[in-house]
Enzyme design. Sequence first.
Site, PDB file in Angstrom:
ATOM      1  N   HIS A 119      14.054  -4.685   1.391  1.00  0.00           N
ATOM      2  CA  HIS A 119      12.658  -5.057   1.624  1.00  0.00           C
ATOM      3  C   HIS A 119      11.863  -4.997   0.309  1.00  0.00           C
ATOM      4  O   HIS A 119      11.204  -5.961  -0.084  1.00  0.00           O
ATOM      5  CB  HIS A 119      12.067  -4.102   2.673  1.00  0.00           C
ATOM      6  CG  HIS A 119      10.649  -4.380   3.041  1.00  0.00           C
ATOM      7  ND1 HIS A 119      10.280  -4.904   4.252  1.00  0.00           N
ATOM      8  CD2 HIS A 119       9.498  -4.192   2.357  1.00  0.00           C
ATOM      9  CE1 HIS A 119       8.961  -5.032   4.298  1.00  0.00           C
ATOM     10  NE2 HIS A 119       8.459  -4.603   3.160  1.00  0.00           N
ATOM     11  N   GLU A 120      11.968  -3.862  -0.400  1.00  0.00           N
ATOM     12  CA  GLU A 120      11.212  -3.717  -1.650  1.00  0.00           C
ATOM     13  C   GLU A 120      11.747  -4.655  -2.729  1.00  0.00           C
ATOM     14  O   GLU A 120      10.970  -5.211  -3.507  1.00  0.00           O
ATOM     15  CB  GLU A 120      11.234  -2.264  -2.138  1.00  0.00           C
ATOM     16  CG  GLU A 120      10.545  -1.268  -1.191  1.00  0.00           C
ATOM     17  CD  GLU A 120       9.121  -1.660  -0.825  1.00  0.00           C
ATOM     18  OE1 GLU A 120       8.427  -2.294  -1.650  1.00  0.00           O
ATOM     19  OE2 GLU A 120       8.691  -1.355   0.307  1.00  0.00           O
TER      20      GLU A 120
ATOM     21  N   HIS B 248      10.065  -8.006  -2.181  1.00  0.00           N
ATOM     22  CA  HIS B 248       8.706  -8.079  -2.734  1.00  0.00           C
ATOM     23  C   HIS B 248       8.756  -8.242  -4.255  1.00  0.00           C
ATOM     24  O   HIS B 248       8.074  -9.083  -4.830  1.00  0.00           O
ATOM     25  CB  HIS B 248       7.943  -6.771  -2.460  1.00  0.00           C
ATOM     26  CG  HIS B 248       7.447  -6.624  -1.061  1.00  0.00           C
ATOM     27  ND1 HIS B 248       6.680  -7.581  -0.441  1.00  0.00           N
ATOM     28  CD2 HIS B 248       7.556  -5.595  -0.178  1.00  0.00           C
ATOM     29  CE1 HIS B 248       6.363  -7.145   0.783  1.00  0.00           C
ATOM     30  NE2 HIS B 248       6.885  -5.948   0.966  1.00  0.00           N
TER      31      HIS B 248
ATOM     32  N   ASP C 135       2.322  -5.666   5.631  1.00  0.00           N
ATOM     33  CA  ASP C 135       2.377  -6.869   4.787  1.00  0.00           C
ATOM     34  C   ASP C 135       1.865  -8.075   5.560  1.00  0.00           C
ATOM     35  O   ASP C 135       1.083  -8.873   5.061  1.00  0.00           O
ATOM     36  CB  ASP C 135       3.825  -7.193   4.372  1.00  0.00           C
ATOM     37  CG  ASP C 135       4.482  -6.071   3.595  1.00  0.00           C
ATOM     38  OD1 ASP C 135       3.749  -5.318   2.938  1.00  0.00           O
ATOM     39  OD2 ASP C 135       5.717  -5.966   3.652  1.00  0.00           O
TER      40      ASP C 135
HETATM   41 ZN    ZN Z   1       6.524  -4.549   2.462  1.00  0.00          ZN
END
Ligand code: ZN
Length: 404
Positions: free
Chosen positions: A173-174, A177, A249
């Site tokens: 996930h990170e 981003h 988000d």
């Molecule tokens: Zn996020």
Amino acid sequence: MKNAPCIIFIDEPDSVGHGREVKNGATSEHEQTLNQLLSAMDGFDSNKGVVVLAATNRPEVLDPALLRPGRFDRQIVVDTPDVRGREKILTVHAKDKPIGSDVDLSKIAKITPGFTGADLANLMNESALLTARRGKKIITMREVSESMERVIAGPERKGRVLNERTKHTIAYHESGHALVGHLLDHADPVHKISIISRGRALGYTLSIPDEDKVLNSLSEMKDELAVFMGGRVAEEIFCDDVTTGASNDLERASKMARAIVTQYGMSPLGTQVFGQPNHEVFLGRDYGNTQDYSEETARRIDEEVAKIMKEAHDRAHKILADHADQMDLMASVLLERETVEGEACEALLDNKWDEYLAREDEIIAAKEAEEAAARAKDAELLAAQGDGEGAQTAAASSPDAGET
Ligand code: ZN
């Protein structure tokens, strides 16, 4: 007014000065206080030398009577400080603290856009606390930069036990981003990626704009939307299932997409402003959402918002699918190290990890030497000051020295 000339300062006048409401015809205590304040202010002659000042974060909820000529009739907006303002504020808060010679306040000012005066004060206090907790006498850049994250995202929560599967999801996930943010031209540069929980966030990607932003362009916002989507999209591509981890988000992305259509006039619907968004900030009163457009327009707004969200999703998807190998590498590095920053972060994002690994020992040694030199210099300075002021440690300003 026997004390005239004088300045009277009222903090948070909104606590008594917010708009009067009729409640069963009864006069509330708050209203009496307000009336008293109003009549007292009328008593000041403009040439008696009494100046009344007040500070509030919510000028819009004040009773209009308070803002009439002769009362609070001049308003000065104090915005979040710009880079020069931040440096000056930092200087004020660094004054009574033992700051190391490697701490560059102008550099800190540059990497803290959006910080308020209170945030900056908090940053310097956190740095002093952290220094004391580590049993050190002088605040170095390391403590300041770690404290910056505490201020932005809350303290680290290392105690939280996460299973491998969750960690795996957070790592992708990170990485999602970060990589989308790195590869899009208008997104803020990524400085650090971490899968250690902080505050309510399970992991975070720290990206800091290069300068104070006053205006946002459409391309910047579109890139930012894609970065928001990067986390969820990474889960879609690289994990078996999607999680609730992206809810914040998505919420922020939806808000931005809606604002592009309804407030900024940047969609095919034209430059008209739809709805009355300003009223949402009237915290004290409930206006509800005034819909000043037809149902048909409402439907078109929803369509445009959905289109913008889809576009952001697809852009993120293309980037991450095209860089699948790099994503696997980033996630595995994050799972192993939990946090990457500085040159390691750059190398990972530029897909030059092997080159970095070959030089890593060198880079770390150089950094440690630099820090040791700064520390030696500080120790010398401290010794030169003698036992007087120099003996004051950072601990003196820290009430609680326990690791939290
Ligand atoms: Zn996020």
